[in-house]
Each structure stands twice: as C-alpha cells, then as structure tokens.
Design a protein around this motif. Structure first.
Motif, PDB file in Angstrom:
ATOM      1  N   ALA A 121       0.824  -1.207   0.000  1.00 46.14           N
ATOM      2  CA  ALA A 121       0.000   0.000   0.000  1.00 46.14           C
ATOM      3  C   ALA A 121       0.860   1.260   0.000  1.00 46.14           C
ATOM      4  O   ALA A 121       0.598   2.213  -0.735  1.00 46.14           O
ATOM      5  CB  ALA A 121      -0.934  -0.008   1.207  1.00 46.14           C
ATOM      6  N   LEU A 122       1.924   1.273   0.827  1.00 46.54           N
ATOM      7  CA  LEU A 122       2.795   2.444   0.899  1.00 46.54           C
ATOM      8  C   LEU A 122       3.523   2.676  -0.420  1.00 46.54           C
ATOM      9  O   LEU A 122       3.669   3.823  -0.870  1.00 46.54           O
ATOM     10  CB  LEU A 122       3.798   2.285   2.031  1.00 46.54           C
ATOM     11  N   SER A 123       3.992   1.588  -1.039  1.00 44.94           N
ATOM     12  CA  SER A 123       4.702   1.741  -2.317  1.00 44.94           C
ATOM     13  C   SER A 123       3.769   2.274  -3.390  1.00 44.94           C
ATOM     14  O   SER A 123       4.170   3.100  -4.219  1.00 44.94           O
ATOM     15  CB  SER A 123       5.320   0.408  -2.747  1.00 44.94           C
ATOM     16  N   LYS A 124       2.524   1.841  -3.380  1.00 43.80           N
ATOM     17  CA  LYS A 124       1.562   2.342  -4.361  1.00 43.80           C
ATOM     18  C   LYS A 124       1.322   3.842  -4.157  1.00 43.80           C
ATOM     19  O   LYS A 124       1.318   4.614  -5.119  1.00 43.80           O
ATOM     20  CB  LYS A 124       0.247   1.582  -4.248  1.00 43.80           C
ATOM     21  N   LEU A 125       1.132   4.243  -2.911  1.00 45.48           N
ATOM     22  CA  LEU A 125       0.909   5.656  -2.628  1.00 45.48           C
ATOM     23  C   LEU A 125       2.107   6.500  -3.065  1.00 45.48           C
ATOM     24  O   LEU A 125       1.957   7.592  -3.616  1.00 45.48           O
ATOM     25  CB  LEU A 125       0.648   5.857  -1.129  1.00 45.48           C
ATOM     26  N   TRP A 126       3.300   5.988  -2.840  1.00 47.51           N
ATOM     27  CA  TRP A 126       4.520   6.707  -3.201  1.00 47.51           C
ATOM     28  C   TRP A 126       4.663   6.822  -4.712  1.00 47.51           C
ATOM     29  O   TRP A 126       5.009   7.889  -5.237  1.00 47.51           O
ATOM     30  CB  TRP A 126       5.719   5.982  -2.594  1.00 47.51           C
ATOM     31  N   LEU A 127       4.399   5.725  -5.413  1.00 50.27           N
ATOM     32  CA  LEU A 127       4.463   5.754  -6.871  1.00 50.27           C
ATOM     33  C   LEU A 127       3.408   6.692  -7.451  1.00 50.27           C
ATOM     34  O   LEU A 127       3.678   7.449  -8.390  1.00 50.27           O
ATOM     35  CB  LEU A 127       4.270   4.340  -7.431  1.00 50.27           C
ATOM     36  N   ASP A 128       2.200   6.639  -6.895  1.00 47.13           N
ATOM     37  CA  ASP A 128       1.138   7.529  -7.362  1.00 47.13           C
ATOM     38  C   ASP A 128       1.532   8.990  -7.181  1.00 47.13           C
ATOM     39  O   ASP A 128       1.325   9.824  -8.070  1.00 47.13           O
ATOM     40  CB  ASP A 128      -0.160   7.257  -6.595  1.00 47.13           C
ATOM     41  N   GLN A 129       2.112   9.294  -6.040  1.00 48.91           N
ATOM     42  CA  GLN A 129       2.493  10.677  -5.738  1.00 48.91           C
ATOM     43  C   GLN A 129       3.532  11.176  -6.719  1.00 48.91           C
ATOM     44  O   GLN A 129       3.442  12.296  -7.238  1.00 48.91           O
ATOM     45  CB  GLN A 129       3.022  10.771  -4.306  1.00 48.91           C
ATOM     46  N   GLU A 279      -3.062   9.927 -23.605  1.00 53.36           N
ATOM     47  CA  GLU A 279      -1.962   8.988 -23.841  1.00 53.36           C
ATOM     48  C   GLU A 279      -0.638   9.597 -23.402  1.00 53.36           C
ATOM     49  O   GLU A 279       0.211   8.909 -22.824  1.00 53.36           O
ATOM     50  CB  GLU A 279      -1.904   8.621 -25.321  1.00 53.36           C
ATOM     51  N   ALA A 280      -0.448  10.877 -23.675  1.00 52.41           N
ATOM     52  CA  ALA A 280       0.794  11.549 -23.285  1.00 52.41           C
ATOM     53  C   ALA A 280       0.957  11.547 -21.780  1.00 52.41           C
ATOM     54  O   ALA A 280       2.038  11.233 -21.240  1.00 52.41           O
ATOM     55  CB  ALA A 280       0.796  12.982 -23.818  1.00 52.41           C
ATOM     56  N   LYS A 281      -0.094  11.882 -21.070  1.00 47.50           N
ATOM     57  CA  LYS A 281      -0.029  11.914 -19.606  1.00 47.50           C
ATOM     58  C   LYS A 281       0.265  10.526 -19.047  1.00 47.50           C
ATOM     59  O   LYS A 281       1.094  10.366 -18.148  1.00 47.50           O
ATOM     60  CB  LYS A 281      -1.343  12.445 -19.037  1.00 47.50           C
ATOM     61  N   ALA A 282      -0.420   9.523 -19.586  1.00 42.14           N
ATOM     62  CA  ALA A 282      -0.218   8.152 -19.104  1.00 42.14           C
ATOM     63  C   ALA A 282       1.210   7.683 -19.371  1.00 42.14           C
ATOM     64  O   ALA A 282       1.821   7.007 -18.530  1.00 42.14           O
ATOM     65  CB  ALA A 282      -1.219   7.213 -19.777  1.00 42.14           C
ATOM     66  N   LYS A 283       1.739   8.044 -20.537  1.00 41.73           N
ATOM     67  CA  LYS A 283       3.098   7.625 -20.885  1.00 41.73           C
ATOM     68  C   LYS A 283       4.120   8.254 -19.952  1.00 41.73           C
ATOM     69  O   LYS A 283       5.029   7.575 -19.447  1.00 41.73           O
ATOM     70  CB  LYS A 283       3.401   8.006 -22.336  1.00 41.73           C
ATOM     71  N   ILE A 284       3.983   9.547 -19.699  1.00 38.29           N
ATOM     72  CA  ILE A 284       4.945  10.242 -18.846  1.00 38.29           C
ATOM     73  C   ILE A 284       4.844   9.753 -17.406  1.00 38.29           C
ATOM     74  O   ILE A 284       5.859   9.534 -16.731  1.00 38.29           O
ATOM     75  CB  ILE A 284       4.721  11.762 -18.939  1.00 38.29           C
ATOM     76  N   GLU A 285       3.622   9.559 -16.922  1.00 36.75           N
ATOM     77  CA  GLU A 285       3.450   9.039 -15.570  1.00 36.75           C
ATOM     78  C   GLU A 285       4.011   7.622 -15.462  1.00 36.75           C
ATOM     79  O   GLU A 285       4.630   7.263 -14.458  1.00 36.75           O
ATOM     80  CB  GLU A 285       1.974   9.059 -15.185  1.00 36.75           C
ATOM     81  N   GLY A 286       3.793   6.814 -16.492  1.00 37.68           N
ATOM     82  CA  GLY A 286       4.326   5.454 -16.493  1.00 37.68           C
ATOM     83  C   GLY A 286       5.847   5.432 -16.459  1.00 37.68           C
ATOM     84  O   GLY A 286       6.448   4.604 -15.759  1.00 37.68           O
ATOM     85  N   GLN A 287       6.475   6.346 -17.183  1.00 37.15           N
ATOM     86  CA  GLN A 287       7.938   6.418 -17.170  1.00 37.15           C
ATOM     87  C   GLN A 287       8.452   6.824 -15.790  1.00 37.15           C
ATOM     88  O   GLN A 287       9.480   6.312 -15.324  1.00 37.15           O
ATOM     89  CB  GLN A 287       8.402   7.418 -18.231  1.00 37.15           C
ATOM     90  N   ALA A 288       7.724   7.733 -15.125  1.00 37.33           N
ATOM     91  CA  ALA A 288       8.118   8.146 -13.780  1.00 37.33           C
ATOM     92  C   ALA A 288       8.028   6.970 -12.813  1.00 37.33           C
ATOM     93  O   ALA A 288       8.906   6.774 -11.955  1.00 37.33           O
ATOM     94  CB  ALA A 288       7.245   9.298 -13.300  1.00 37.33           C
ATOM     95  N   ARG A 289       6.981   6.179 -12.938  1.00 37.07           N
ATOM     96  CA  ARG A 289       6.832   4.999 -12.083  1.00 37.07           C
ATOM     97  C   ARG A 289       7.958   4.003 -12.323  1.00 37.07           C
ATOM     98  O   ARG A 289       8.505   3.425 -11.386  1.00 37.07           O
ATOM     99  CB  ARG A 289       5.481   4.325 -12.364  1.00 37.07           C
ATOM    100  N   GLU A 290       8.287   3.785 -13.600  1.00 32.64           N
ATOM    101  CA  GLU A 290       9.352   2.825 -13.927  1.00 32.64           C
ATOM    102  C   GLU A 290      10.691   3.256 -13.345  1.00 32.64           C
ATOM    103  O   GLU A 290      11.440   2.434 -12.814  1.00 32.64           O
ATOM    104  CB  GLU A 290       9.461   2.683 -15.448  1.00 32.64           C
ATOM    105  N   ARG A 291      10.994   4.549 -13.479  1.00 34.53           N
ATOM    106  CA  ARG A 291      12.282   5.034 -12.945  1.00 34.53           C
ATOM    107  C   ARG A 291      12.361   4.820 -11.441  1.00 34.53           C
ATOM    108  O   ARG A 291      13.387   4.366 -10.920  1.00 34.53           O
ATOM    109  CB  ARG A 291      12.455   6.519 -13.283  1.00 34.53           C
ATOM    110  N   LEU A 292      11.291   5.142 -10.747  1.00 32.75           N
ATOM    111  CA  LEU A 292      11.280   4.993  -9.289  1.00 32.75           C
ATOM    112  C   LEU A 292      11.358   3.521  -8.898  1.00 32.75           C
ATOM    113  O   LEU A 292      12.060   3.150  -7.949  1.00 32.75           O
ATOM    114  CB  LEU A 292      10.007   5.632  -8.721  1.00 32.75           C
ATOM    115  N   TRP A 293      10.633   2.680  -9.624  1.00 33.74           N
ATOM    116  CA  TRP A 293      10.623   1.246  -9.340  1.00 33.74           C
ATOM    117  C   TRP A 293      12.013   0.636  -9.562  1.00 33.74           C
ATOM    118  O   TRP A 293      12.511  -0.143  -8.743  1.00 33.74           O
ATOM    119  CB  TRP A 293       9.587   0.562 -10.228  1.00 33.74           C
ATOM    120  N   ASP A 294      12.636   0.986 -10.688  1.00 33.05           N
ATOM    121  CA  ASP A 294      13.965   0.449 -10.985  1.00 33.05           C
ATOM    122  C   ASP A 294      14.995   0.929  -9.967  1.00 33.05           C
ATOM    123  O   ASP A 294      15.885   0.169  -9.558  1.00 33.05           O
ATOM    124  CB  ASP A 294      14.395   0.857 -12.397  1.00 33.05           C
ATOM    125  N   ALA A 295      14.883   2.191  -9.559  1.00 36.65           N
ATOM    126  CA  ALA A 295      15.825   2.729  -8.571  1.00 36.65           C
ATOM    127  C   ALA A 295      15.674   2.015  -7.240  1.00 36.65           C
ATOM    128  O   ALA A 295      16.662   1.766  -6.538  1.00 36.65           O
ATOM    129  CB  ALA A 295      15.597   4.225  -8.400  1.00 36.65           C
TER     130      ALA A 295
END
Length: 316
Positions: A121-129, A279-295
């Motif tokens: 739950a915490l990781s989801k909230l952090w990724l969403d933020q 689509e643009a918003k979803a793509k950019i948000e998805g890239q932000a999530r991926e970067r945080l997840w990989d880090a």
C-alpha cells in the motif's frame, strides 16, 4: 491473494463491469469543493456500527482503488452500488476487528502478511504521488498530441464504407440447381427494379435469416470484410437505391441494394486531441513509475539457488 485483490474479487459480483459501463455519466463535472468543505465532507459518516464508522473519505478511497476510472461515473450514478460498497467496507472492518481479537496478527504468518500488505500500500501511494508530480504542463501535452497526430496519419483515417441490403438464395451443395436459383434471383431483382419493397422481399425470400429480420440490412462495412465477389458489387454501386445482381458467391446468389455510402475520411486533430493528450499523460506518468521502481531495486541481491530450490519443492 492480497487484501485489495480479495476485496476486488468480492466486489466483482456486486459491481459487474457491464453494469457500470452502461450507467449514464453525468453531463458535467461538478466544481471541486473548497478545502474546508472537502475536509468536512470527507469526515462525514456514511456507515456506523459496533465495529466503528465508515467515512465518506474512506468510501471515496476504496472506489478509487477498485473501480476503474472509466467506470466511476457509472458507479456513482447507481445508489445501490454505492450502498453496497459502503457496507462492504464496514463488513471488512468488522471482520478485521474480529481477526485482531483472535490474534491473527500475532502469528508469524499473519505478521508477515500484514507487513507485505502495508508495504504494498505504501509503495503504491509513493508511486502515485511521484507519477502525479511528473505530470507535464499543458503545452507539452498538446505538442505531444500534435506530433503523434502527424506521425500516425493512418491511425486517424476511416476507410470508405458502404451500407447495403441483400437477398441470399442458397445453392444445393452440389450446385445442381444453379440455373434455377439464378433464374429465381433474376425474378426478384426484376421485382426490385420495378419498385417492389426490397426490405419486404428480403424478409420473405432471403435465407440469411439474421439480416432478413432487418430487411436484409448488413450495416456499414469496409473493404476486406466480405467475400470479394460480393464486395466488388457492393462498392460498385453509386447512389442509394442502386441494385446489383445476381452476384454469385460460395453461399449462393445475392441481390444487393445500396443504402448509403461513406467516403474515406480523416479525423480532425481537434476530435482526437483529448485521446492523444491522455496517452501523453499516461506515458509520462508510467515512465516516472518505472524510474522509481527500478531505482528501488538497484541494490537488491537475489539468491537464485534458494529461489530455485523453493520452486522445485513447491512443484513436487
């Protein structure tokens, strides 16, 4: 099975997607309330009982968690669904109280599971933020939409389409009645040319019973959807009311009437901009999530041997 997944599974019966999708969406989106009013509304109690209270804020959070965005307007438009969701949250709270009283959180398995649920739950909230913080400015979104529109012209084109009615007279499997069936088709074509109601002829004589119930109407279709012989004849008709036939296919002989014609067209940018901007918003948000997840996993070391042994043991 996660707590969210378990709840979502339970709610799938109460809130089937089809019912939500069919519910009407509000014509306009209400203005957001002022912060003080929003806080007061969030604390409003919607369900109360021995297990405690369920607030409006908790209900909204659960809806945002388990109901897909595209279906939320439909959800809120159904009072019985809202009521059932609120009751579901209360029942969950009551069961959680009983579970704590029973000491399930004190067992090793229970404590581990609760820790995993909390971390999830915490990781989801952090990724969403972080994803929301990465939202681009409106100009960047519009620029992206325009570039996609120019780069993919075929995506926004609608090919030429025709709408026709037809009457189908079938042939015997061995084709022995070809001449007789063709002659009958020519008779019906002659009647249609003299002004007979094509829809009535189709309802009475066509062996394609599905379309016969609609007066032979096949609706709009583009090239590549029908048998070549049928398609060539249909697209060869010029104006509504024009007739073609008898046209032979492997199904038999057809008589065809043109109902309407739609020339090929391309959607205007203004018509598809909302879709492209989303689509643009979803793509950019998805890239932000991926970067945080990989880090987050950069320093992890996996014990491959232990995982392999665990998998082998479980598969026996």
């Amino acid at each position: 099975l996660s707590l969210r997944a378990a709840l979502a599974a339970a709610l799938s019966v109460a809130f089937p997607s089809a019912a939500l999708a069919q519910a009407p969406a509000p014509a306009t989106k209400p203005a957001a309330p002022a912060p003080a009013a929003a806080a007061a509304a969030a604390s409003t109690v919607v369900v109360s009982g021995p297990a405690g209270n369920v607030t409006q804020g908790e209900l909204e959070s659960m809806v945002n968690e388990v109901v897909p965005p595209a279906q939320r307007a439909g959800f809120w438009a159904k009072p019985e669904m809202v009521d059932r969701m609120a009751r579901t949250i209360y029942n969950q709270r009551a069961l959680a109280r009983d579970a704590l009283a029973g000491g399930v959180d004190k067992t090793r398995a229970g404590a581990e599971y609760l820790q995993l649920v909390r971390e999830r739950a915490l990781s989801k909230l952090w990724l969403d933020q972080h994803a929301q913080a990465a939202a681009p400015n409106p100009k960047a979104v519009t620029d992206f939409a325009r570039s996609e529109y120019r780069a993919q012209p075929d995506r926004f084109k609608t090919p030429e389409q025709v709408q026709v009615r037809h009457i189908l007279l079938p042939l015997a499997p061995d084709g022995s009645d070809d001449a007789a069936v063709k002659a009958r088709a020519e008779e019906l074509l002659a009647q249609a040319r003299k002004g007979a109601d094509f829809a009535k002829l189709a309802a009475q004589y066509s062996s394609d019973k599905a379309s016969a119930q609609r007066g032979g109407d096949l609706g709009f279709f583009g090239r590549g959807k029908m048998l070549p012989e049928f398609e060539n004849a249909a697209f060869g008709l010029k104006k509504p009311g024009d007739l073609a036939g008898p046209v032979k296919t492997r199904f038999g002989y057809h008589i065809i009437e043109l109902v309407a014609h739609k020339p090929a067209s391309a959607a205007k940018f203004e018509d598809v901009a909302p879709e492209l901007e989303q689509e643009a918003k979803a793509k950019i948000e998805g890239q932000a999530r991926e970067r945080l997840w990989d880090a987050a996993g950069a320093g992890a070391k996996v014990n491959e041997a232990a995982l392999k042994a665990m998998a082998e043991q479980a598969s026996r």
